[in-house]
Design a protein around this motif. Structure first.
Motif, PDB file in Angstrom:
ATOM      1  N   GLU A 285      37.212  32.705  57.737  1.00  0.00           N
ATOM      2  CA  GLU A 285      36.375  31.405  56.431  1.00  0.00           C
ATOM      3  C   GLU A 285      37.237  31.371  55.302  1.00  0.00           C
ATOM      4  N   ALA A 286      37.688  32.687  55.152  1.00  0.00           N
ATOM      5  CA  ALA A 286      38.147  32.683  53.421  1.00  0.00           C
ATOM      6  C   ALA A 286      39.941  32.751  53.304  1.00  0.00           C
ATOM      7  N   THR A 287      40.306  31.618  52.384  1.00  0.00           N
ATOM      8  CA  THR A 287      41.258  31.196  52.716  1.00  0.00           C
ATOM      9  C   THR A 287      42.051  31.645  51.140  1.00  0.00           C
ATOM     10  N   MET A 288      43.225  32.179  51.928  1.00  0.00           N
ATOM     11  CA  MET A 288      44.081  32.246  50.056  1.00  0.00           C
ATOM     12  C   MET A 288      45.158  32.601  51.013  1.00  0.00           C
ATOM     13  N   ALA A 289      46.384  32.295  49.587  1.00  0.00           N
ATOM     14  CA  ALA A 289      47.988  32.395  49.821  1.00  0.00           C
ATOM     15  C   ALA A 289      48.315  33.898  50.689  1.00  0.00           C
ATOM     16  N   ASP A 290      49.394  33.775  51.760  1.00  0.00           N
ATOM     17  CA  ASP A 290      49.657  34.353  52.595  1.00  0.00           C
ATOM     18  C   ASP A 290      50.243  35.925  51.645  1.00  0.00           C
ATOM     19  N   TRP A 291      50.738  35.495  50.453  1.00  0.00           N
ATOM     20  CA  TRP A 291      50.953  36.931  50.102  1.00  0.00           C
ATOM     21  C   TRP A 291      49.898  37.211  48.851  1.00  0.00           C
ATOM     22  N   LEU A 292      48.760  36.672  48.743  1.00  0.00           N
ATOM     23  CA  LEU A 292      47.530  37.840  48.303  1.00  0.00           C
ATOM     24  C   LEU A 292      46.878  38.011  49.422  1.00  0.00           C
ATOM     25  N   ARG A 293      47.016  37.989  50.945  1.00  0.00           N
ATOM     26  CA  ARG A 293      46.108  38.157  51.988  1.00  0.00           C
ATOM     27  C   ARG A 293      46.904  39.238  52.504  1.00  0.00           C
TER      28      ARG A 293
ATOM     29  N   ARG B 296      48.383  41.642  49.981  1.00  0.00           N
ATOM     30  CA  ARG B 296      48.839  42.172  49.358  1.00  0.00           C
ATOM     31  C   ARG B 296      47.192  43.317  49.784  1.00  0.00           C
ATOM     32  N   TYR B 297      46.224  42.261  49.735  1.00  0.00           N
ATOM     33  CA  TYR B 297      44.398  42.877  50.313  1.00  0.00           C
ATOM     34  C   TYR B 297      44.470  42.286  50.938  1.00  0.00           C
ATOM     35  N   PRO B 298      44.667  43.432  52.017  1.00  0.00           N
ATOM     36  CA  PRO B 298      44.781  42.958  53.913  1.00  0.00           C
ATOM     37  C   PRO B 298      42.935  43.133  54.052  1.00  0.00           C
ATOM     38  N   ALA B 299      42.288  44.231  53.210  1.00  0.00           N
ATOM     39  CA  ALA B 299      40.068  44.080  54.038  1.00  0.00           C
ATOM     40  C   ALA B 299      39.951  43.577  53.319  1.00  0.00           C
ATOM     41  N   GLU B 300      39.759  43.828  51.880  1.00  0.00           N
ATOM     42  CA  GLU B 300      38.617  43.129  50.070  1.00  0.00           C
ATOM     43  C   GLU B 300      39.861  42.452  48.803  1.00  0.00           C
ATOM     44  N   MET B 301      39.347  41.862  48.117  1.00  0.00           N
ATOM     45  CA  MET B 301      39.680  41.528  47.077  1.00  0.00           C
ATOM     46  C   MET B 301      38.559  41.934  46.097  1.00  0.00           C
ATOM     47  N   THR B 302      39.174  41.353  44.820  1.00  0.00           N
ATOM     48  CA  THR B 302      38.108  41.354  43.672  1.00  0.00           C
ATOM     49  C   THR B 302      38.889  41.200  42.609  1.00  0.00           C
ATOM     50  N   VAL B 303      37.781  39.536  42.613  1.00  0.00           N
ATOM     51  CA  VAL B 303      38.209  38.608  41.522  1.00  0.00           C
ATOM     52  C   VAL B 303      37.544  38.830  40.488  1.00  0.00           C
ATOM     53  N   VAL B 304      38.204  38.378  39.277  1.00  0.00           N
ATOM     54  CA  VAL B 304      37.461  38.364  38.303  1.00  0.00           C
ATOM     55  C   VAL B 304      37.270  36.600  37.568  1.00  0.00           C
ATOM     56  N   VAL B 305      35.981  36.040  36.954  1.00  0.00           N
ATOM     57  CA  VAL B 305      35.952  34.554  37.282  1.00  0.00           C
ATOM     58  C   VAL B 305      35.329  34.728  35.833  1.00  0.00           C
ATOM     59  N   GLN B 306      36.471  34.774  34.308  1.00  0.00           N
ATOM     60  CA  GLN B 306      35.673  34.888  33.245  1.00  0.00           C
ATOM     61  C   GLN B 306      36.725  33.875  32.056  1.00  0.00           C
ATOM     62  N   HIS B 307      37.893  33.951  31.699  1.00  0.00           N
ATOM     63  CA  HIS B 307      38.953  33.504  30.598  1.00  0.00           C
ATOM     64  C   HIS B 307      39.378  32.418  31.136  1.00  0.00           C
ATOM     65  N   TRP B 308      40.300  32.367  33.108  1.00  0.00           N
ATOM     66  CA  TRP B 308      40.941  31.021  33.077  1.00  0.00           C
ATOM     67  C   TRP B 308      40.233  31.019  34.545  1.00  0.00           C
ATOM     68  N   TYR B 309      39.838  29.878  34.403  1.00  0.00           N
ATOM     69  CA  TYR B 309      39.347  29.892  36.034  1.00  0.00           C
ATOM     70  C   TYR B 309      39.926  27.762  36.177  1.00  0.00           C
ATOM     71  N   ASP B 310      39.954  27.497  37.648  1.00  0.00           N
ATOM     72  CA  ASP B 310      39.680  26.411  37.110  1.00  0.00           C
ATOM     73  C   ASP B 310      39.562  25.607  38.782  1.00  0.00           C
ATOM     74  N   ASN B 311      39.167  24.549  38.833  1.00  0.00           N
ATOM     75  CA  ASN B 311      38.687  23.060  40.276  1.00  0.00           C
ATOM     76  C   ASN B 311      37.520  24.261  40.973  1.00  0.00           C
TER      77      ASN B 311
ATOM     78  N   ASN C  53      44.133  32.417  38.819  1.00  0.00           N
ATOM     79  CA  ASN C  53      44.970  32.683  37.791  1.00  0.00           C
ATOM     80  C   ASN C  53      46.191  34.594  38.454  1.00  0.00           C
ATOM     81  N   PHE C  54      47.074  34.090  38.826  1.00  0.00           N
ATOM     82  CA  PHE C  54      47.416  35.669  39.033  1.00  0.00           C
ATOM     83  C   PHE C  54      48.579  35.474  38.205  1.00  0.00           C
ATOM     84  N   GLY C  55      49.310  36.704  37.804  1.00  0.00           N
ATOM     85  CA  GLY C  55      50.335  36.093  36.857  1.00  0.00           C
ATOM     86  C   GLY C  55      50.945  35.045  36.534  1.00  0.00           C
ATOM     87  N   ASP C  56      50.020  34.525  36.006  1.00  0.00           N
ATOM     88  CA  ASP C  56      50.271  33.197  35.370  1.00  0.00           C
ATOM     89  C   ASP C  56      51.083  31.711  37.238  1.00  0.00           C
ATOM     90  N   ALA C  57      50.910  32.330  38.141  1.00  0.00           N
ATOM     91  CA  ALA C  57      50.747  31.828  38.967  1.00  0.00           C
ATOM     92  C   ALA C  57      49.393  31.518  39.460  1.00  0.00           C
TER      93      ALA C  57
END
Length: 170
Positions: A47-55, A57-72, A85-89
């Motif tokens: 049920e985890a969803t993300m862009a294909d290029w992120l999946r 790059r991170y095929p097993a696990e990923m750590t995200v940071v919720v700090q300065h810039w997040y939305d929605n 935000n991943f590299g201004d994307a």
């Protein structure tokens, strides 16, 4: 077979509700003070969803940071959606609570870790333990030794070596 209270499962459910409550507060009022989160999750969760290029790059696990810039940030009973935000994307993610492996707020030295264990493994262990009992419910020593070997791998058993201390005396 007697039923047992599954404290581990209950504790994980309570910890996930805590994460949900924290994120609901952030959704409503924003991050207070210096609070920020490191959230590691299983990217293979169905049920985890993300862009294909992120999946990719991170095929097993990923750590995200919720700090300065997040939305929605959208918190539900099953998980949360967020744009990060991943590299201004900006990329949309959906992270189910069941996929979370760690949740850390370093600003207050708080962290949760979820141990991953499949239900099949738990059932197999329970069945193995039941097989150690004789018909009268007592433990069978030979079966216990075999089970111990099974659980600890195929390492060869060696007999203890007795050393005489007389050779070291003066």
């Amino acid at each position: 077979m007697s039923r047992m209270i599954d404290y581990g499962k209950l504790m994980h459910a309570a910890m996930r509700r805590l994460i949900q409550d924290v994120l609901m507060g952030v959704q409503k009022d924003g991050l207070p003070g210096a609070h920020h989160f490191f959230i590691t999750f299983d990217t293979t969760h169905p049920e985890a969803t993300m862009a294909d290029w992120l999946r990719d790059r991170y095929p097993a696990e990923m750590t995200v940071v919720v700090q300065h810039w997040y939305d929605n940030l959208n918190v539900t009973d099953e998980g949360f959606g967020i744009t990060l935000n991943f590299g201004d994307a900006p990329e949309n993610l959906y992270i189910p609570y069941d996929a979370i492996q760690t949740f850390v707020d370093p600003s207050v030295e708080f962290g949760l870790r979820f141990e991953q264990q499949s239900d099949d493994d738990e059932e197999d262990e329970d069945e193995d333990d039941e097989d150690l009992l004789d018909e009268d419910g007592s433990l069978d020593d030979e079966d216990m030794e075999d089970a111990s070997e099974d659980r600890h791998g195929d390492a060869p058993r060696t007999e203890a070596e007795v050393v005489s201390l007389d050779s070291f005396r003066k």
